[in-house]
Write an enzyme that holds these catalytic residues in place. Structure first.
Site, PDB file in Angstrom:
ATOM      1  N   LYS A  95      -8.709  43.088  -8.307  1.00 36.53           N
ATOM      2  CA  LYS A  95      -8.524  43.979  -7.151  1.00 36.53           C
ATOM      3  C   LYS A  95      -7.154  43.651  -6.575  1.00 36.53           C
ATOM      4  O   LYS A  95      -6.994  42.705  -5.810  1.00 36.53           O
ATOM      5  CB  LYS A  95      -9.623  43.701  -6.116  1.00 36.53           C
ATOM      6  CG  LYS A  95      -9.982  44.857  -5.211  1.00 36.53           C
ATOM      7  CD  LYS A  95      -8.847  45.498  -4.448  1.00 36.53           C
ATOM      8  CE  LYS A  95      -8.532  44.813  -3.142  1.00 36.53           C
ATOM      9  NZ  LYS A  95      -7.363  45.388  -2.456  1.00 36.53           N
ATOM     10  N   GLU A 135      -3.896  46.909  -1.937  1.00 33.04           N
ATOM     11  CA  GLU A 135      -3.867  48.376  -1.925  1.00 33.04           C
ATOM     12  C   GLU A 135      -2.429  48.905  -2.055  1.00 33.04           C
ATOM     13  O   GLU A 135      -2.169  49.858  -2.785  1.00 33.04           O
ATOM     14  CB  GLU A 135      -4.489  48.876  -0.614  1.00 33.04           C
ATOM     15  CG  GLU A 135      -4.715  50.362  -0.604  1.00 33.04           C
ATOM     16  CD  GLU A 135      -5.158  50.881   0.751  1.00 33.04           C
ATOM     17  OE1 GLU A 135      -4.993  50.170   1.757  1.00 33.04           O
ATOM     18  OE2 GLU A 135      -5.648  52.026   0.789  1.00 33.04           O
ATOM     19  N   GLY A 173      -4.679  35.340  -0.352  1.00 31.36           N
ATOM     20  CA  GLY A 173      -4.452  36.257   0.759  1.00 31.36           C
ATOM     21  C   GLY A 173      -4.522  35.521   2.078  1.00 31.36           C
ATOM     22  O   GLY A 173      -4.319  34.304   2.132  1.00 31.36           O
ATOM     23  N   GLY A 174      -4.844  36.252   3.129  1.00 31.96           N
ATOM     24  CA  GLY A 174      -4.849  35.677   4.470  1.00 31.96           C
ATOM     25  C   GLY A 174      -6.071  34.800   4.724  1.00 31.96           C
ATOM     26  O   GLY A 174      -7.111  34.951   4.074  1.00 31.96           O
ATOM     27  N   THR A 185      -9.382  36.659   5.867  1.00 31.69           N
ATOM     28  CA  THR A 185     -10.098  37.274   4.735  1.00 31.69           C
ATOM     29  C   THR A 185     -10.734  36.182   3.870  1.00 31.69           C
ATOM     30  O   THR A 185     -11.879  36.329   3.419  1.00 31.69           O
ATOM     31  CB  THR A 185      -9.130  38.112   3.852  1.00 31.69           C
ATOM     32  OG1 THR A 185      -8.256  38.848   4.686  1.00 31.69           O
ATOM     33  CG2 THR A 185      -9.875  39.037   2.942  1.00 31.69           C
ATOM     34  N   GLY A 186     -10.007  35.096   3.667  1.00 28.46           N
ATOM     35  CA  GLY A 186     -10.522  33.993   2.847  1.00 28.46           C
ATOM     36  C   GLY A 186     -11.818  33.436   3.421  1.00 28.46           C
ATOM     37  O   GLY A 186     -12.779  33.172   2.679  1.00 28.46           O
ATOM     38  N   GLU A 211      -6.604  30.733  -1.985  1.00 32.02           N
ATOM     39  CA  GLU A 211      -5.197  30.369  -1.741  1.00 32.02           C
ATOM     40  C   GLU A 211      -4.788  31.142  -0.496  1.00 32.02           C
ATOM     41  O   GLU A 211      -4.601  32.358  -0.565  1.00 32.02           O
ATOM     42  CB  GLU A 211      -4.317  30.782  -2.917  1.00 32.02           C
ATOM     43  CG  GLU A 211      -4.714  30.227  -4.267  1.00 32.02           C
ATOM     44  CD  GLU A 211      -4.356  28.761  -4.409  1.00 32.02           C
ATOM     45  OE1 GLU A 211      -3.675  28.215  -3.531  1.00 32.02           O
ATOM     46  OE2 GLU A 211      -4.782  28.157  -5.404  1.00 32.02           O
ATOM     47  N   CYS A 229       3.633  32.601   1.164  1.00 27.19           N
ATOM     48  CA  CYS A 229       2.667  31.689   1.804  1.00 27.19           C
ATOM     49  C   CYS A 229       3.288  30.313   2.013  1.00 27.19           C
ATOM     50  O   CYS A 229       2.901  29.590   2.920  1.00 27.19           O
ATOM     51  CB  CYS A 229       1.429  31.579   0.929  1.00 27.19           C
ATOM     52  SG  CYS A 229       1.808  31.122  -0.757  1.00 27.19           S
ATOM     53  N   GLU A 246       1.027  32.052  11.448  1.00 22.34           N
ATOM     54  CA  GLU A 246       1.799  32.516  10.288  1.00 22.34           C
ATOM     55  C   GLU A 246       2.386  33.902  10.576  1.00 22.34           C
ATOM     56  O   GLU A 246       1.659  34.835  10.899  1.00 22.34           O
ATOM     57  CB  GLU A 246       0.885  32.598   9.060  1.00 22.34           C
ATOM     58  CG  GLU A 246       1.661  32.936   7.817  1.00 22.34           C
ATOM     59  CD  GLU A 246       0.780  33.083   6.591  1.00 22.34           C
ATOM     60  OE1 GLU A 246      -0.284  33.708   6.685  1.00 22.34           O
ATOM     61  OE2 GLU A 246       1.182  32.570   5.524  1.00 22.34           O
TER      62      GLU A 246
HETATM   63  P1  NDP Z   1      -5.133  39.894   3.008  1.00 26.35           P
HETATM   64  O1  NDP Z   1      -6.077  38.769   3.116  1.00 26.35           O
HETATM   65  O2  NDP Z   1      -5.230  40.990   4.001  1.00 26.35           O
HETATM   66  O3  NDP Z   1      -5.260  40.615   1.575  1.00 26.35           O
HETATM   67  C1  NDP Z   1      -5.254  39.941   0.357  1.00 26.35           C
HETATM   68  C2  NDP Z   1      -6.113  40.715  -0.620  1.00 26.35           C
HETATM   69  O4  NDP Z   1      -7.461  40.704  -0.167  1.00 26.35           O
HETATM   70  C3  NDP Z   1      -5.736  42.190  -0.740  1.00 26.35           C
HETATM   71  O5  NDP Z   1      -5.996  42.633  -2.050  1.00 26.35           O
HETATM   72  C4  NDP Z   1      -6.681  42.831   0.237  1.00 26.35           C
HETATM   73  O6  NDP Z   1      -6.884  44.213   0.060  1.00 26.35           O
HETATM   74  C5  NDP Z   1      -7.948  42.033  -0.038  1.00 26.35           C
HETATM   75  N1  NDP Z   1      -8.946  42.084   1.014  1.00 26.35           N
HETATM   76  C6  NDP Z   1      -8.793  42.425   2.322  1.00 26.35           C
HETATM   77  N2  NDP Z   1      -9.990  42.359   2.959  1.00 26.35           N
HETATM   78  C7  NDP Z   1     -10.902  41.978   2.041  1.00 26.35           C
HETATM   79  C8  NDP Z   1     -12.313  41.725   2.082  1.00 26.35           C
HETATM   80  N3  NDP Z   1     -13.037  41.869   3.190  1.00 26.35           N
HETATM   81  N4  NDP Z   1     -12.923  41.321   0.960  1.00 26.35           N
HETATM   82  C9  NDP Z   1     -12.229  41.151  -0.184  1.00 26.35           C
HETATM   83  N5  NDP Z   1     -10.901  41.396  -0.288  1.00 26.35           N
HETATM   84  C10 NDP Z   1     -10.246  41.788   0.810  1.00 26.35           C
HETATM   85  O7  NDP Z   1      -3.705  39.273   2.980  1.00 26.35           O
HETATM   86  P2  NDP Z   1      -2.335  40.045   2.973  1.00 26.35           P
HETATM   87  O8  NDP Z   1      -2.351  41.165   2.017  1.00 26.35           O
HETATM   88  O9  NDP Z   1      -1.941  40.317   4.352  1.00 26.35           O
HETATM   89  O10 NDP Z   1      -1.405  38.943   2.310  1.00 26.35           O
HETATM   90  C11 NDP Z   1      -0.707  38.044   3.046  1.00 26.35           C
HETATM   91  C12 NDP Z   1      -1.480  36.752   3.161  1.00 26.35           C
HETATM   92  O11 NDP Z   1      -1.656  36.162   1.884  1.00 26.35           O
HETATM   93  C13 NDP Z   1      -0.718  35.741   3.979  1.00 26.35           C
HETATM   94  O12 NDP Z   1      -1.546  35.146   4.923  1.00 26.35           O
HETATM   95  C14 NDP Z   1      -0.273  34.707   2.956  1.00 26.35           C
HETATM   96  O13 NDP Z   1      -0.091  33.450   3.448  1.00 26.35           O
HETATM   97  C15 NDP Z   1      -1.344  34.778   1.940  1.00 26.35           C
HETATM   98  N6  NDP Z   1      -0.841  34.320   0.654  1.00 26.35           N
HETATM   99  C16 NDP Z   1      -1.234  33.111   0.188  1.00 26.35           C
HETATM  100  C17 NDP Z   1      -0.723  32.605  -0.983  1.00 26.35           C
HETATM  101  C18 NDP Z   1      -1.185  31.294  -1.530  1.00 26.35           C
HETATM  102  O14 NDP Z   1      -1.042  31.086  -2.727  1.00 26.35           O
HETATM  103  N7  NDP Z   1      -1.706  30.386  -0.728  1.00 26.35           N
HETATM  104  C19 NDP Z   1       0.271  33.354  -1.758  1.00 26.35           C
HETATM  105  C20 NDP Z   1       0.598  34.616  -1.186  1.00 26.35           C
HETATM  106  C21 NDP Z   1       0.057  35.073  -0.010  1.00 26.35           C
HETATM  107  P3  NDP Z   1      -5.958  45.274   0.862  1.00 26.35           P
HETATM  108  O15 NDP Z   1      -4.756  45.391   0.050  1.00 26.35           O
HETATM  109  O16 NDP Z   1      -6.693  46.536   0.943  1.00 26.35           O
HETATM  110  O17 NDP Z   1      -5.712  44.716   2.223  1.00 26.35           O
END
Ligand code: NDP
Length: 491
Positions: free
Chosen positions: A176, A179, A229-230, A233-234, A251, A285, A386
């Site tokens: 996934k 978006e 991701g964030g 969400t994590g 992550e 990140c 962040e």
């Molecule tokens: P999000 O957590 O919003 O999104 C990450 C992914 O999760 C996207 O594909 C998103 O879909 C999906 N998502 C959102 N909500 C849900 C849910 N309820 N259930 C399952 N999947 C979901 O993060 P961002 O896109 O804003 O990315 C930035 C964040 O990622 C920052 O906080 C950054 O620090 C972190 N990050 C961490 C890294 C690491 O290795 N530690 C590396 C890179 C980034 P959608 O696109 O629709 O929102």
């Protein structure tokens, strides 16, 4: 302008239009659409996962010998290299990173497939010391259907980092992508298919995370989620995982401290700090977003840093000389602007940046200037939260104890940097700072052979490294009886 053709998504090996809403992926440098597609629907999610489960059971992928799976993954690496320039240009359009960066990401994705192919064919199982009339072994089995959920900031690299080990382990994978950046995952699925990964073993389901990502995570046939991701969400995913007793790797975010000591090589430190925070427009990140500088060199260092930051080349991602491209979306830029305003309201002063760059060529894109804030306390929200953009908070420190206390005073603990010529001090600080990765006299360097992940709110689990493959496998202990006689108890 001619209407863009609708892109197909991959549902259990079938390339077709998604059943969800139609949307456009925009080029962040101009705001123009570069792709049009329909998101996956909830019915697509069910079909992809059921198909992945079937493919896992019947396609023979899981049963292939490791060296056979490895040869397919080597071929994926080769295909990524053969298509490197096209992929790099596409990723530039999809997320606006400068072309020099997207080329490096494509190369790293190829390296990731190559590394996990090698890990796959050389993985050893363990014979454990026998403590009875049996031979004991610890082996690993594929899990079944696993999911990879990725963010928008480094698509091809994040997706390869999950897809390659999950496939090497013998699983079926549902990806996934974010978006707003769906293209690279779709490209990888095509290359996997061309390399010989059986149909249904890889699906790619673009769409809203809160709908599609959530449905994938909740699905009973999904045995593991690897998420980048964030943090919010994590944590949401971790709650669902707890209910399903499902392992996850998370992550997440960061607010990484970079520490410049008075004996640092300042030429190296200035370059390292600039690269650490402003490359990828700070949408990283591991961005070194909190800077601590020894008070005795603070003014000199900040003067040099500010001059260099103001001179960074912000602009057209297609230009090889560009150092900073646009931010991912107009909305994200607004969020960053709110943080800079917050920093000022908290008592911070803008040393440089804090505005959108001027110039007609940049007006329709989501550009922002490299920004340095000072005069803030480490407890200020701007220093704690962040921002995920090109905003550095600079602070002086007095003693090593004070430095460590402040560096560790964060909910995050993803990465850290130490700049010092004194190797004993650098070692001491490198050990004392709490972080998943510490760079000493360098920053933001990566190796697929070295594990990566965060402590605390920066995440759970590790990716990369040979062990990365075990994240996608279940461990099993085998006892193989060697008794000459029946077990005595029943006598
Ligand atoms: P999000 O957590 O919003 O999104 C990450 C992914 O999760 C996207 O594909 C998103 O879909 C999906 N998502 C959102 N909500 C849900 C849910 N309820 N259930 C399952 N999947 C979901 O993060 P961002 O896109 O804003 O990315 C930035 C964040 O990622 C920052 O906080 C950054 O620090 C972190 N990050 C961490 C890294 C690491 O290795 N530690 C590396 C890179 C980034 P959608 O696109 O629709 O929102």
């Amino acid at each position: 302008m001619a209407q863009l053709e609708l892109l197909k998504i991959n549902v259990a090996g079938e390339w077709r239009l998604g059943g969800g809403e139609e949307y456009e992926s925009l080029y962040p440098a101009t705001g123009e659409p570069i792709a049009r597609l329909r998101a996956a629907s909830l019915a697509d999610v069910d079909e992809a996962i059921a198909g992945a489960h079937r493919a896992f059971l019947t396609s023979g992928w899981a049963q292939k010998l490791p060296h056979e799976r490895a040869s397919v993954l080597y071929r994926v690496a080769q295909l990524i290299r053969e298509n490197a320039e096209r992929l790099a240009q596409q990723q530039r359009l999809d997320n606006g990173k400068p072309i020099s960066e997207t080329r490096a990401l494509v190369a790293s994705a190829a390296g990731t497939f190559q590394f996990f192919a090698a890990a796959c064919e050389t993985l050893e199982e363990t014979i454990t010391p026998s403590r009875g009339p049996f031979v004991t072994m610890s082996v690993h089995e594929p899990m079944g259907v696993v999911a990879a959920i990725t963010p928008w900031n480094s698509p091809i690299a994040s997706e390869a980092q999950k897809l390659a080990p999950a496939l090497a382990a013998g699983n079926a994978v549902v990806v996934k992508p974010a978006e707003v950046t769906p293209l690279m995952a779709l490209e990888l699925a095509r290359l996997c298919e061309e390399a010989g990964v059986p149909r249904g073993i890889v699906s790619v389901l673009p769409g809203k995370g809160s709908v599609i990502g959530d449905a994938i995570t909740q699905h009973p046939l999904v045995k593991r989620v690897s998420f980048t991701g964030g943090t919010t969400t994590g944590k949401h995913i971790a709650h669902i995982a707890a209910d399903k007793m499902m392992p996850v790797s998370l992550e997440l975010g960061g607010k990484s401290p970079t520490m410049v000591l008075e004996d640092a090589d300042l030429d190296h430190a200035v370059n390292g700090v600039l690269y650490g925070i402003f490359s990828s427009s700070g949408e990283s990140c591991i961005a070194g977003s909190r800077l601590f500088v020894a008070r005795s060199i603070y003014d000199e260092f900040l003067t040099r840093l500010t001059e260099r930051a103001a001179a960074l080349r912000v602009g057209d991602p297609a230009d090889e000389r560009t150092q900073m491209g646009p931010l991912i979306t107009a909305r994200h830029r607004e969020g960053i602007e709110r943080y800079v305003a917050l920093g000022v309201s908290e008592g911070g002063r803008i040393r440089t940046g804090g505005v959108r760059p001027h110039g007609q060529a940049l007006e329709s894109g989501y550009f922002y200037t490299p920004t340095i804030l000072e005069g803030l306390d480490n407890r200020a929200r701007t220093a704690q939260e962040e921002i995920f953009g090109p905003v550095l908070v600079a602070m002086p420190f007095d003693t090593e104890a004070d430095l460590i206390a402040q560096a560790n005073d964060s909910i995050y603990a993803l990465a850290a940097g130490v700049w010092s010529r004194d190797f004993k001090r650098a070692w001491r600080l490198g050990r004392a700072v709490q972080a998943g990765t510490v760079w000493i006299n360098t920053y933001k360097q990566f190796s697929i052979s070295t594990p990566f992940g965060g402590w605390r709110d920066s995440g759970l689990g590790r990716e990369k490294g040979r062990e990365g493959i075990f994240q996608y496998m279940e461990q099993k202990s085998l006892y193989w009886g060697t008794n000459e006689h029946p077990l005595p108890w029943a006598n």
